[in-house]
Design a protein around this motif. Sequence first.
Motif, PDB file in Angstrom:
ATOM      1  N   ALA A 153       0.863  -1.177   0.000  1.00 16.14           N
ATOM      2  CA  ALA A 153       0.000   0.000   0.000  1.00 16.14           C
ATOM      3  C   ALA A 153       0.902   1.229   0.000  1.00 16.14           C
ATOM      4  O   ALA A 153       2.084   1.151   0.344  1.00 16.14           O
ATOM      5  N   TYR A 160      -3.568  -0.530  -2.483  1.00 18.77           N
ATOM      6  CA  TYR A 160      -4.303   0.498  -1.732  1.00 18.77           C
ATOM      7  C   TYR A 160      -3.506   1.792  -1.775  1.00 18.77           C
ATOM      8  O   TYR A 160      -2.285   1.776  -1.696  1.00 18.77           O
ATOM      9  N   ILE A 176      -6.222  -0.746   5.201  1.00 17.11           N
ATOM     10  CA  ILE A 176      -5.360  -1.548   4.328  1.00 17.11           C
ATOM     11  C   ILE A 176      -5.182  -2.959   4.863  1.00 17.11           C
ATOM     12  O   ILE A 176      -5.031  -3.912   4.083  1.00 17.11           O
TER      13      ILE A 176
END
Length: 315
Positions: free
Chosen positions: A140, A164, A308
């Motif tokens: 992420a 993400y 996340i």
Amino acid sequence: MTRQPAWVDAEERTFTFTVRSDQVPAYTVLPGQVSGEHVIMVTLPAGYDSTAAARYPVHYTLHGAPEYPNASRTKRIVEQATAAVPLITVTPNGGGRGWYSNWVNPGALGPQNWQFFHLDQLIPLIDTNLKTIPTRQGRAISGHSMGGFGAFRYAEHRPDLFSYVGSFSGDLDLVNPEIRAAVVASTQLESYGVPIVPIDAIFGLPVWPLDGVWNAQSPAQHVASLRGMGVAMYTGDGGNLLDDPVQAVAENRVRQTALVTAANLTAAGIPHHFIDYHDGSTWAPGCTGKHSQEPCLQADMNHFVRLIMQQLQNP
């Protein structure tokens, strides 16, 4: 590697190391920085064991301007948000005014290919040396202010790398004349690093018809490649504009870029979280909706880490 990893404190969760890169061999520096030496800060999950079989997802979080990658505030925010969370966090050097971009006219500095440095060199380095999940499902990216711009820009350019993306009061709209003015100001103020650089160094001249790079690199208008990725944006509205007016106005204006980005995500049918906490009174104690308030950023990070970890592959 210029300097080997060293623990920041006795808790032995966060360490820094220093590298050089042919993609950014020199850069404009803040006090205490050495041009060409890039400090990287890494926070490991509690109980990380280099000999165990477990592997962990990685969250790359990008600092703002003009800030340091190893700032004590960033360490506090990350360590608190990841307490008891099986997640590695990496904060790379983005320079005081690097803008997480490959500069158009770097001039005498030499290459300022921040994107190539981070995405093509740093990520493989981290995956080679730490017990990571080295796939899109294990990564992420987020950032604050300039870093929020960088996070969205990197995710849009390389959706194969991240699952993400998050922006904490990010400067997401380079079409916005106020954001253009802020970027230009960062090139001309020594508080963002020395030496100063020409106003066209990063994205070229910010005026039509010479502003093609500004338009092409603006995250707000290029959200289509985020389809299938988790997306989150956080912003306040500045609260009382007479209280700390510089930070209040800064947050009020970047909020407009989040609104444009959210509208474009909605128009494209891309699901996203948009946390608009206005004056901060319902977001976190001590947060009054200003641009660079630690209580606001801590709440942003806490929320984003929870998001996340619901999507990232993890032990």
